[in-house]
Scaffold this active site. Structure first.
Site, PDB file in Angstrom:
ATOM      1  N   ARG A  97       4.175   0.830  -6.646  1.00 29.59           N
ATOM      2  CA  ARG A  97       4.215  -0.109  -5.524  1.00 29.59           C
ATOM      3  C   ARG A  97       3.202  -1.242  -5.695  1.00 29.59           C
ATOM      4  O   ARG A  97       3.287  -2.260  -5.006  1.00 29.59           O
ATOM      5  CB  ARG A  97       3.942   0.633  -4.210  1.00 29.59           C
ATOM      6  N   LYS A 144       5.549  -3.662  -5.433  1.00 28.51           N
ATOM      7  CA  LYS A 144       6.988  -3.437  -5.536  1.00 28.51           C
ATOM      8  C   LYS A 144       7.689  -3.735  -4.220  1.00 28.51           C
ATOM      9  O   LYS A 144       8.748  -4.355  -4.196  1.00 28.51           O
ATOM     10  CB  LYS A 144       7.249  -1.979  -5.955  1.00 28.51           C
ATOM     11  N   TRP A 186      -3.361  -2.289  -1.564  1.00 27.82           N
ATOM     12  CA  TRP A 186      -3.112  -3.648  -2.049  1.00 27.82           C
ATOM     13  C   TRP A 186      -3.836  -4.567  -1.077  1.00 27.82           C
ATOM     14  O   TRP A 186      -3.475  -4.656   0.089  1.00 27.82           O
ATOM     15  CB  TRP A 186      -1.617  -3.944  -2.078  1.00 27.82           C
ATOM     16  N   CYS A 195       0.838  -1.200   0.000  1.00 28.87           N
ATOM     17  CA  CYS A 195       0.000   0.000   0.000  1.00 28.87           C
ATOM     18  C   CYS A 195       0.875   1.253   0.000  1.00 28.87           C
ATOM     19  O   CYS A 195       1.995   1.244   0.513  1.00 28.87           O
ATOM     20  CB  CYS A 195      -0.886   0.020   1.236  1.00 28.87           C
ATOM     21  N   LYS A 198      10.626 -13.423 -14.343  1.00 31.68           N
ATOM     22  CA  LYS A 198      10.282 -12.204 -15.077  1.00 31.68           C
ATOM     23  C   LYS A 198       9.113 -12.446 -16.033  1.00 31.68           C
ATOM     24  O   LYS A 198       8.200 -11.627 -16.134  1.00 31.68           O
ATOM     25  CB  LYS A 198      11.496 -11.691 -15.869  1.00 31.68           C
ATOM     26  N   GLU A 208       5.886 -12.827 -14.023  1.00 31.53           N
ATOM     27  CA  GLU A 208       5.463 -11.593 -13.364  1.00 31.53           C
ATOM     28  C   GLU A 208       4.701 -10.654 -14.288  1.00 31.53           C
ATOM     29  O   GLU A 208       3.678 -10.087 -13.898  1.00 31.53           O
ATOM     30  CB  GLU A 208       6.687 -10.844 -12.812  1.00 31.53           C
ATOM     31  N   GLU A 223      15.552 -16.583 -12.673  1.00 35.46           N
ATOM     32  CA  GLU A 223      15.176 -15.167 -12.801  1.00 35.46           C
ATOM     33  C   GLU A 223      14.449 -14.905 -14.108  1.00 35.46           C
ATOM     34  O   GLU A 223      13.466 -14.152 -14.146  1.00 35.46           O
ATOM     35  CB  GLU A 223      16.425 -14.288 -12.682  1.00 35.46           C
ATOM     36  N   HIS A 234      14.920 -35.405 -14.734  1.00 37.57           N
ATOM     37  CA  HIS A 234      14.257 -35.882 -13.520  1.00 37.57           C
ATOM     38  C   HIS A 234      12.830 -35.345 -13.410  1.00 37.57           C
ATOM     39  O   HIS A 234      12.348 -35.094 -12.311  1.00 37.57           O
ATOM     40  CB  HIS A 234      15.074 -35.482 -12.290  1.00 37.57           C
ATOM     41  N   ASN A 252      -1.012   1.220   5.981  1.00 37.62           N
ATOM     42  CA  ASN A 252      -0.230   0.220   5.251  1.00 37.62           C
ATOM     43  C   ASN A 252       0.256  -0.787   6.261  1.00 37.62           C
ATOM     44  O   ASN A 252       1.030  -0.451   7.154  1.00 37.62           O
ATOM     45  CB  ASN A 252       0.955   0.880   4.533  1.00 37.62           C
ATOM     46  N   GLY A 253      -0.213  -2.027   6.145  1.00 29.83           N
ATOM     47  CA  GLY A 253       0.202  -3.053   7.091  1.00 29.83           C
ATOM     48  C   GLY A 253      -0.947  -3.987   7.411  1.00 29.83           C
ATOM     49  O   GLY A 253      -1.971  -4.010   6.734  1.00 29.83           O
TER      50      GLY A 253
END
Length: 612
Positions: free
Chosen positions: A27, A607, A74, A2, A489, A492, A485, A508, A100-101
């Protein structure tokens, strides 16, 4: 996660708040809202969706208020909708809050308040919180800040909050614990925000509020006290952040700007630290504990997401160069499994924002067991930088795109410098090897710049695979974390399912997925496992898989068997992740753009993950 903004001063609050919320869009959020005090009354505007959706309902009237708070949410408690969006108002209508939290004991508080006759319109913990504060304020006849202080002593969880009151229309009160909060000091005006990006265009003087501090803004003055009501003398910091650093600068997306800015951001990481001409490497941020690092029996790296992938690369580097055993832990798991940490162990905490909640909690656990914590963060003044014993800033500049790109390569650069200096001081590498690696590291910015020249070819390849449903990424040795990575990406920002594996593990299990519809991205640069990765490519082709290979410039063997190849400049094996990741970033970006995805603000992502 948030985003919070607040303003009290001589100017109209509305445009400052709305512009601040736009600065915080990176964010990640699902709704937005503001609260203003107009003619002595609190007015609330909030809307599911983007800030521009909020503007459609707020721009219908003139706003003259000189005080206000704003929020991008968020969702944690309650689905994204207009009702659950912030700000939230107390039952009497006197208080409005943004938060925020997470308040972990909100269920108990809500039950107690309901028995007293309080009602709730939303599903959020925040609405419970504001009514809890009001209940204390009214029942004990306290000022807003005193009621808040008592309330905070009784809640469990993390928060950064800002509150305004109809009874005190020229007062703004804020507090934090576990979630970031910055106070900007202007001339006869004050700014609050989750980070410095909404503040920098107004003032460069800021105070980073510490855990369990309460801020009161009133009558052109500010005061900061701790949880015991003891006045604090804060450190006023001058921001070095430039406004153009948080703007797109002609690029279509922030992610595009940040990918192409990596030659500069990597060079900035090394500036003042690496002198290739003199063969010198200095790290002023790690001084008092440098010897402890060199003598460590083991190193534990804690991180989340992309930072965890950087930690995996660092594991190879530290073990290879320093001959120190390394463990890489997800911060979110580290704190919950009673880890074995001995006094004197070195814990390296990696975070772009410096505010990652799980990493902060893991740091506190490690410190409680006697570990020495070194922080590797990008954001100056962040919570992790303050919680660490020592550390090194990335100096990569603000990263606005939610999907990390330049922070990843900056983390690799800084971690490499830490390992290289320790190895040299320990004597685990020769002087000639040390000088060779310093020279090669100094050339990385130019090699990244050269790798970026493949952009048009990568865009063409991306167009051919933009409709794929799955991707497989393979790598060996130093390039295995790069495969992880690359897969992250793509997931995301394009919402395509992708998985990264060590190439040898393909047999495997994952090999069962390979057919003519499965694109397989293989990081196949020339290194100590080159012959093995060639065999892996042949195994994929034998099963009609489509191979996109990242190869070293001039490779003549792999292009004969792969369907597509993308060349990157040659460098030392341990530095190759800095170069080989570039095509993967570009491919993810182009595929996402072609699919119409919101590249800078992908769905459901934030973010800075400031809640557990």
């Amino acid at each position: 996660m948030c985003g919070i903004v607040g303003y009290l001063g001589k100017n109209k609050a509305y445009p400052i708040l709305v512009n601040g919320l736009k600065r915080l869009e990176y964010r990640g959020y699902d709704s937005a809202g503001i609260a203003l005090i107009e003619n002595g009354n609190i007015e609330i505007f909030k809307k599911q969706g983007k800030v521009q959706d909020l503007e459609k309902i707020t721009s219908l009237k003139e706003h003259s208020s000189k005080i206000g708070i704003g929020h991008t949410r968020w969702a944690t408690h309650g689905e994204p909708n207009d009702v659950n969006a912030h700000p939230h108002v107390s039952n009497s209508g006197d208080l409005a809050i943004i938060h925020n939290g997470i308040i972990e004991n909100y269920g108990t508080l809500k039950k107690d308040l309901a028995q007293k006759g309080y009602t709730f319109k939303s599903e959020t913990d925040t609405e419970v919180f504001v009514n809890f504060i009001e209940d204390i304020k009214q029942s004990e006849n306290l000022s807003l800040e005193d009621a808040l202080r008592i309330a905070l002593s009784k809640v469990v969880g993390a928060y950064a909050i800002a509150i305004i009151s109809q009874e005190s229309p020229n007062k703004l009160v804020a507090a934090r614990k576990g979630s970031p909060l910055v106070l900007g000091l202007g001339k006869d005006e004050f700014f609050l925000a989750s980070d410095a990006t909404p503040i920098i265009e107004h003032t460069n003087e800021v105070i980073y509020i510490k855990d369990e501090e309460i801020v009161v803004l009133e009558d052109g003055k500010y005061s900061i006290k701790d949880a015991k009501d003891v006045p604090q003398t804060p450190y006023i910091q001058t921001l070095e952040l430039e406004l153009e650093a948080i703007e797109k600068g002609g690029h279509e997306h922030f992610m595009h700007k940040e990918i192409f800015g990596q030659p500069t951001s990597i060079a900035d990481c090394m500036r003042g630290r690496l002198n290739a001409e003199k063969g010198e490497l200095t790290l002023g941020g790690i001084h008092n504990y440098a010897k402890a690092l060199e003598k460590a029996d083991r190193i534990v790296i804690i991180a989340c997401g992309t930072s965890w992938h950087a930690g995996l690369v660092a594991e190879y580097v530290f073990e290879d160069l320093c001959r120190i055993p390394v463990e890489v832990e997800y911060a979110s798991e580290f704190r919950y499994r009673n880890p074995v940490i001995k006094e004197g162990d070195i814990v390296i905490a990696i975070s772009q924002s410096g505010e990652t909640a799980d990493t902060l909690a893991a740091i506190e656990l490690a410190k409680s067991k006697g570990a020495i914590v070194l922080g590797v963060v990008n954001t100056v003044g962040s919570s992790i930088s303050r919680a660490s014993h020592e550390g090194a800033y990335l100096h990569a500049g603000p990263e606005i795109g939610v999907a990390s790109t330049k922070a990843f390569t900056a983390q690799l650069t800084v971690l490499y410098m830490i390992a290289l200096r320790a190895a040299h001081n320990k004597g685990t590498i020769t002087e000639s090897k040390y000088q060779e690696l310093i020279r090669e590291l100094s050339l990385i910015p130019s090699k990244v710049e050269k790798a970026l020249l493949s952009n048009d070819k990568i865009e063409h390849i991306s167009d051919m695979f933009k409709d794929a449903h799955n991707f497989l990424y393979l790598g060996r040795g130093y390039n295995f974390p790069v495969a992880l990575e690359g897969a992250l990406k793509l997931k995301e920002i394009s919402y395509i399912h992708a998985e990264g594996y060590p190439a040898a593990e393909m047999k495997h299990g994952p090999i069962a997925l390979i057919d003519e519809n499965m694109p397989v991205v293989v990081i196949a640069t020339r290194d100590s496992s080159y012959d093995k990765i060639v065999s892996n490519i042949q195994e994929v082709k034998a099963r009609k898989g489509v191979v996109i290979a990242i190869v070293t410039e001039g490779d003549a063997l792999i292009p004969e068997m792969a369907d597509f190849t993308i060349e990157v400049p040659a460098t030392h094996e341990s530095l190759m992740p800095l170069v080989s990741v570039i095509p993967l970033q570009l491919m993810s970006y182009h595929i996402a753009v072609m699919r119409g995805a919101n590249v800078d603000q992908p769905r459901n992502l934030a973010k800075s993950v400031t809640v557990e």
